[in-house]
Design a protein around this motif. Structure first.
Motif, PDB file in Angstrom:
ATOM      1  N   MET A 106     -31.245  15.934  24.490  1.00  0.00           N
ATOM      2  CA  MET A 106     -31.941  17.213  24.313  1.00  0.00           C
ATOM      3  C   MET A 106     -31.164  18.107  23.355  1.00  0.00           C
ATOM      4  O   MET A 106     -29.932  18.032  23.299  1.00  0.00           O
ATOM      5  N   LEU A 107     -31.911  18.940  22.665  1.00  0.00           N
ATOM      6  CA  LEU A 107     -31.269  19.956  21.851  1.00  0.00           C
ATOM      7  C   LEU A 107     -32.109  21.230  21.934  1.00  0.00           C
ATOM      8  O   LEU A 107     -33.328  21.178  21.732  1.00  0.00           O
ATOM      9  N   GLU A 108     -31.460  22.341  22.241  1.00  0.00           N
ATOM     10  CA  GLU A 108     -32.209  23.583  22.439  1.00  0.00           C
ATOM     11  C   GLU A 108     -31.567  24.735  21.688  1.00  0.00           C
ATOM     12  O   GLU A 108     -30.341  24.809  21.564  1.00  0.00           O
ATOM     13  N   LEU A 109     -32.415  25.611  21.176  1.00  0.00           N
ATOM     14  CA  LEU A 109     -31.972  26.850  20.545  1.00  0.00           C
ATOM     15  C   LEU A 109     -32.524  27.993  21.391  1.00  0.00           C
ATOM     16  O   LEU A 109     -33.726  28.041  21.667  1.00  0.00           O
ATOM     17  N   ILE A 110     -31.634  28.894  21.819  1.00  0.00           N
ATOM     18  CA  ILE A 110     -32.042  29.960  22.732  1.00  0.00           C
ATOM     19  C   ILE A 110     -31.566  31.298  22.163  1.00  0.00           C
ATOM     20  O   ILE A 110     -30.383  31.439  21.840  1.00  0.00           O
TER      21      ILE A 110
ATOM     22  N   PHE B 127     -23.357  26.934  23.502  1.00  0.00           N
ATOM     23  CA  PHE B 127     -22.396  27.747  22.752  1.00  0.00           C
ATOM     24  C   PHE B 127     -23.110  28.704  21.804  1.00  0.00           C
ATOM     25  O   PHE B 127     -24.242  28.459  21.377  1.00  0.00           O
ATOM     26  N   GLN B 128     -22.418  29.783  21.510  1.00  0.00           N
ATOM     27  CA  GLN B 128     -23.008  30.835  20.690  1.00  0.00           C
ATOM     28  C   GLN B 128     -22.937  30.477  19.216  1.00  0.00           C
ATOM     29  O   GLN B 128     -21.877  30.132  18.704  1.00  0.00           O
ATOM     30  N   LEU B 129     -24.086  30.568  18.547  1.00  0.00           N
ATOM     31  CA  LEU B 129     -24.095  30.365  17.093  1.00  0.00           C
ATOM     32  C   LEU B 129     -23.894  31.696  16.384  1.00  0.00           C
ATOM     33  O   LEU B 129     -23.248  31.790  15.360  1.00  0.00           O
ATOM     34  N   TYR B 130     -24.538  32.714  16.947  1.00  0.00           N
ATOM     35  CA  TYR B 130     -24.501  34.034  16.317  1.00  0.00           C
ATOM     36  C   TYR B 130     -24.697  35.099  17.389  1.00  0.00           C
ATOM     37  O   TYR B 130     -25.482  34.900  18.325  1.00  0.00           O
ATOM     38  N   SER B 131     -24.023  36.208  17.255  1.00  0.00           N
ATOM     39  CA  SER B 131     -24.294  37.338  18.141  1.00  0.00           C
ATOM     40  C   SER B 131     -23.736  38.628  17.564  1.00  0.00           C
ATOM     41  O   SER B 131     -22.627  38.640  17.025  1.00  0.00           O
ATOM     42  N   ASP B 132     -24.525  39.697  17.648  1.00  0.00           N
ATOM     43  CA  ASP B 132     -23.972  41.013  17.315  1.00  0.00           C
ATOM     44  C   ASP B 132     -24.038  41.916  18.539  1.00  0.00           C
ATOM     45  O   ASP B 132     -23.981  43.134  18.439  1.00  0.00           O
ATOM     46  N   MET B 133     -24.196  41.289  19.713  1.00  0.00           N
ATOM     47  CA  MET B 133     -24.147  42.072  20.946  1.00  0.00           C
ATOM     48  C   MET B 133     -22.961  41.604  21.790  1.00  0.00           C
ATOM     49  O   MET B 133     -22.446  40.505  21.596  1.00  0.00           O
ATOM     50  N   GLN B 134     -22.558  42.447  22.709  1.00  0.00           N
ATOM     51  CA  GLN B 134     -21.401  42.124  23.534  1.00  0.00           C
ATOM     52  C   GLN B 134     -21.828  41.208  24.692  1.00  0.00           C
ATOM     53  O   GLN B 134     -22.745  41.534  25.455  1.00  0.00           O
TER      54      GLN B 134
ATOM     55  N   MET C 203     -26.909  27.558  20.813  1.00  0.00           N
ATOM     56  CA  MET C 203     -27.380  26.179  20.709  1.00  0.00           C
ATOM     57  C   MET C 203     -26.900  25.416  21.936  1.00  0.00           C
ATOM     58  O   MET C 203     -25.784  25.676  22.423  1.00  0.00           O
ATOM     59  N   ALA C 204     -27.733  24.512  22.429  1.00  0.00           N
ATOM     60  CA  ALA C 204     -27.357  23.809  23.656  1.00  0.00           C
ATOM     61  C   ALA C 204     -27.799  22.347  23.603  1.00  0.00           C
ATOM     62  O   ALA C 204     -28.952  22.041  23.903  1.00  0.00           O
ATOM     63  N   PRO C 205     -26.896  21.458  23.223  1.00  0.00           N
ATOM     64  CA  PRO C 205     -27.206  20.029  23.327  1.00  0.00           C
ATOM     65  C   PRO C 205     -26.966  19.535  24.755  1.00  0.00           C
ATOM     66  O   PRO C 205     -26.141  20.122  25.476  1.00  0.00           O
ATOM     67  N   ALA C 206     -27.669  18.501  25.140  1.00  0.00           N
ATOM     68  CA  ALA C 206     -27.483  17.965  26.500  1.00  0.00           C
ATOM     69  C   ALA C 206     -27.836  16.490  26.546  1.00  0.00           C
ATOM     70  O   ALA C 206     -28.620  15.989  25.724  1.00  0.00           O
TER      71      ALA C 206
ATOM     72  N   MET D 172     -16.221  24.012  13.006  1.00  0.00           N
ATOM     73  CA  MET D 172     -16.603  22.905  13.898  1.00  0.00           C
ATOM     74  C   MET D 172     -17.989  23.172  14.494  1.00  0.00           C
ATOM     75  O   MET D 172     -18.883  22.352  14.443  1.00  0.00           O
ATOM     76  N   LYS D 173     -18.108  24.415  15.065  1.00  0.00           N
ATOM     77  CA  LYS D 173     -19.393  24.769  15.676  1.00  0.00           C
ATOM     78  C   LYS D 173     -20.509  24.771  14.644  1.00  0.00           C
ATOM     79  O   LYS D 173     -21.628  24.363  14.912  1.00  0.00           O
ATOM     80  N   LYS D 174     -20.139  25.254  13.453  1.00  0.00           N
ATOM     81  CA  LYS D 174     -21.117  25.313  12.377  1.00  0.00           C
ATOM     82  C   LYS D 174     -21.600  23.905  12.029  1.00  0.00           C
ATOM     83  O   LYS D 174     -22.790  23.674  11.834  1.00  0.00           O
ATOM     84  N   ALA D 175     -20.623  22.988  11.978  1.00  0.00           N
ATOM     85  CA  ALA D 175     -20.953  21.600  11.637  1.00  0.00           C
ATOM     86  C   ALA D 175     -21.887  21.011  12.683  1.00  0.00           C
ATOM     87  O   ALA D 175     -22.901  20.385  12.348  1.00  0.00           O
ATOM     88  N   ILE D 176     -21.567  21.260  13.978  1.00  0.00           N
ATOM     89  CA  ILE D 176     -22.435  20.742  15.060  1.00  0.00           C
ATOM     90  C   ILE D 176     -23.827  21.336  14.928  1.00  0.00           C
ATOM     91  O   ILE D 176     -24.838  20.660  15.062  1.00  0.00           O
ATOM     92  N   ALA D 177     -23.854  22.649  14.614  1.00  0.00           N
ATOM     93  CA  ALA D 177     -25.141  23.336  14.494  1.00  0.00           C
ATOM     94  C   ALA D 177     -25.980  22.746  13.377  1.00  0.00           C
ATOM     95  O   ALA D 177     -27.177  22.482  13.540  1.00  0.00           O
ATOM     96  N   VAL D 178     -25.346  22.504  12.237  1.00  0.00           N
ATOM     97  CA  VAL D 178     -26.077  21.957  11.088  1.00  0.00           C
ATOM     98  C   VAL D 178     -26.609  20.561  11.413  1.00  0.00           C
ATOM     99  O   VAL D 178     -27.786  20.261  11.189  1.00  0.00           O
ATOM    100  N   ILE D 179     -25.725  19.736  11.995  1.00  0.00           N
ATOM    101  CA  ILE D 179     -26.162  18.380  12.370  1.00  0.00           C
ATOM    102  C   ILE D 179     -27.298  18.467  13.393  1.00  0.00           C
ATOM    103  O   ILE D 179     -28.300  17.784  13.292  1.00  0.00           O
ATOM    104  N   GLY D 180     -27.109  19.376  14.365  1.00  0.00           N
ATOM    105  CA  GLY D 180     -28.114  19.547  15.414  1.00  0.00           C
ATOM    106  C   GLY D 180     -29.476  19.898  14.847  1.00  0.00           C
ATOM    107  O   GLY D 180     -30.494  19.317  15.212  1.00  0.00           O
ATOM    108  N   ILE D 181     -29.494  20.845  13.922  1.00  0.00           N
ATOM    109  CA  ILE D 181     -30.776  21.272  13.330  1.00  0.00           C
ATOM    110  C   ILE D 181     -31.391  20.122  12.536  1.00  0.00           C
ATOM    111  O   ILE D 181     -32.593  19.874  12.603  1.00  0.00           O
ATOM    112  N   GLN D 182     -30.532  19.380  11.838  1.00  0.00           N
ATOM    113  CA  GLN D 182     -31.044  18.244  11.075  1.00  0.00           C
ATOM    114  C   GLN D 182     -31.662  17.196  11.995  1.00  0.00           C
ATOM    115  O   GLN D 182     -32.738  16.674  11.722  1.00  0.00           O
ATOM    116  N   VAL D 183     -30.949  16.934  13.134  1.00  0.00           N
ATOM    117  CA  VAL D 183     -31.460  15.957  14.097  1.00  0.00           C
ATOM    118  C   VAL D 183     -32.796  16.432  14.651  1.00  0.00           C
ATOM    119  O   VAL D 183     -33.769  15.691  14.742  1.00  0.00           O
TER     120      VAL D 183
END
Lengths: 273, 171
Positions: free
Chosen positions: A209-213, A247-254, A227-230, A1-12
């Motif tokens: 708005m759409l933000e990548l942090i 929401f977190q797209l990716y993380s290898d830290m705690q 990723m943060a849509p608003a 689900m998150k992946k789908a939102i992320a892909v759509i978000g990046i496309q937008v």
């Protein structure tokens, strides 16, 4: 689900940038390079509902903030951080943020701005995660640069910053082996959806708005990307209501609570001084 | 009494022969949103001697009228826009003329301000005219290039105070 939102978000995001460039840059999760008007005062209350993985509970956080346009080049923020973590609502920290306009090129309905920013934070909470968060969890400072391009109804902004964390007092030290320096980067875009045509200051404005942090820990080379849509409403060209989800797209830290909803109210006082 | 009347007539005639500033129009650049537009509007409203500001948000332009047209400050209007964080795309002085002859490089006083004309042909000004200020920070750099070279080499006009370089904009 998150992946789908992320892909759509990046496309937008890409669609907006490459397509009909026609925004809005009053970003919800990051700051644009533009300053607020000289002599104006902004009052802001950011309410966060974050899902705390360590306790499997919802954590309420309040960030009150005062913003001051000292002159056309310099603006200053003072903020506080309160949370109900550990069962009771209490103050955890606070800080100051300053942004200085380095360069501005204006055209009709467009501009490019470059600004430098600095932040100083004090925090007395226990250090319970690897992520360096100078708003919520860490004592330290940040220095960085922001560039923002506005093209009619569309804005795009990028920021990069260096973060240095220190022990949160003598009681709450950074755990041994944990990185105390990080690079933050973000890319943000916003678009004015309504009104299609301005006629008066009472029209409600609607921005998307759409933000990548992201963050990179310098010593341990660990990363996260959120990723943060608003959605943003501006009433009477003076009061802002932001509703965002990070929401977190990716993380290898705690990280303890990377996902959550933010609701912010902001009021701007023109010519306050 | 007769001499007073004569003096009054002379004063009135001399004033009218130069023309009068009636209002100033400004287009601001560097913004789209109505919050930004309102910041400029509020700043212009605060400029001393401004009686009324009419906004056109869509075109980010403002029409400014004065309580006392005898003491108009174009600098203060420009500063209101730049302090709000934006730039002046163009500024027009709307004036009413009573048959005044102007020529390239000629200067004249309107109210408390001195204007020097650039990029015009010799003509008589009659009725309402729009004078476009072509000085730095009053017109976008792109548009200034059309006029920049022609007036920067000219000698300063006579008179006290700052001289604004203007051209006549077709209505």
């Amino acid at each position: 689900m998150k992946k789908a939102i992320a892909v759509i978000g990046i496309q937008v995001m890409l669609g907006w940038v490459c397509g009909d460039l026609a925004a809005q840059e009053l970003f919800v999760f990051t700051e644009p390079a533009s300053n607020m008007p000289a002599k104006s005062l902004g009052l802001r209350a950011s309410n966060w509902l974050m899902y705390d993985k360590s306790t499997s509970s919802l954590n309420y956080q309040l960030l009150p903030e005062i913003m001051w346009g000292a002159n056309k080049n310099l603006m200053i923020h003072l903020d506080g951080f309160f949370t109900n973590q550990n069962g009771h609502f209490h103050a955890v920290g606070g800080g100051g943020y300053a942004k200085y306009r380095l360069y501005a090129a204006d055209g009709v309905n467009k501009h490019f701005r470059l600004a430098a920013f600095g932040r100083l934070s004090l925090n007395n909470s226990e250090i319970f995660q690897q992520e360096i968060d100078l708003t919520r969890n860490n004592t330290g400072y940040a220095l960085g640069l922001i560039g923002t391009q506005l093209l009619h109804k569309q804005a795009i902004s990028a920021a990069i910053g260096f973060n240095q964390a220190y022990n949160n007092g003598s009681q709450n030290k950074i755990p041994p082996g944990q990185a105390d320096q990080a690079l933050n980067a973000s890319i943000s875009t916003g678009r004015l959806i309504f009104p299609q045509k301005y006629t008066n200051y009472k029209q409600t404005n609607l921005n998307l708005m759409l933000e990548l942090i992201g963050q990179h820990l310098l010593a341990t080379h660990e990363n996260f990307l959120d990723m943060a849509p608003a959605i943003q409403f501006i009433f009477h060209s003076q009061t802002r209501l932001d509703i965002g989800y990070k929401f977190q797209l990716y993380s290898d830290m705690q990280r303890v609570a990377p996902n959550g909803v933010m609701i912010r109210l902001e009021y701007l006082l023109f010519n306050a001084f | 009494m007769k001499s007073l009347y004569l003096l009054w007539t002379v004063l009135l005639t001399s004033t009218l022969s130069f023309g009068q500033i009636q209002s100033v129009s400004i287009q601001a650049s560097g913004l789209t949103c109505s919050m930004c537009s309102r910041a400029i509007y509020k700043a212009l409203e605060k400029v001393p001697n401004v009686s009324n500001v009419e906004e056109d948000i869509e075109h980010t332009s403002y029409h400014i009228q004065f309580k006392d047209p005898a003491v108009v400050s174009l600098e203060n209007l420009k500063k209101a826009v730049t302090d709000a964080g934006f730039s002046v795309a163009w500024m027009e002085v709307n004036a009413n003329f009573q048959n005044v002859e102007v020529a390239p490089d000629s200067s004249l006083r309107l109210n408390n301000l001195i204007f020097q004309f650039v990029d015009i042909h010799k003509q008589n000004l009659l009725g309402k005219k729009k004078l476009l200020v072509v000085d730095r920070d009053y017109l976008s750099d792109k548009d200034r290039k059309k006029y920049g070279a022609s007036y920067q080499s000219m000698p300063a006009a006579e008179g006290n105070g700052r001289i604004f370089h203007v051209t006549i904009r077709q209505s």
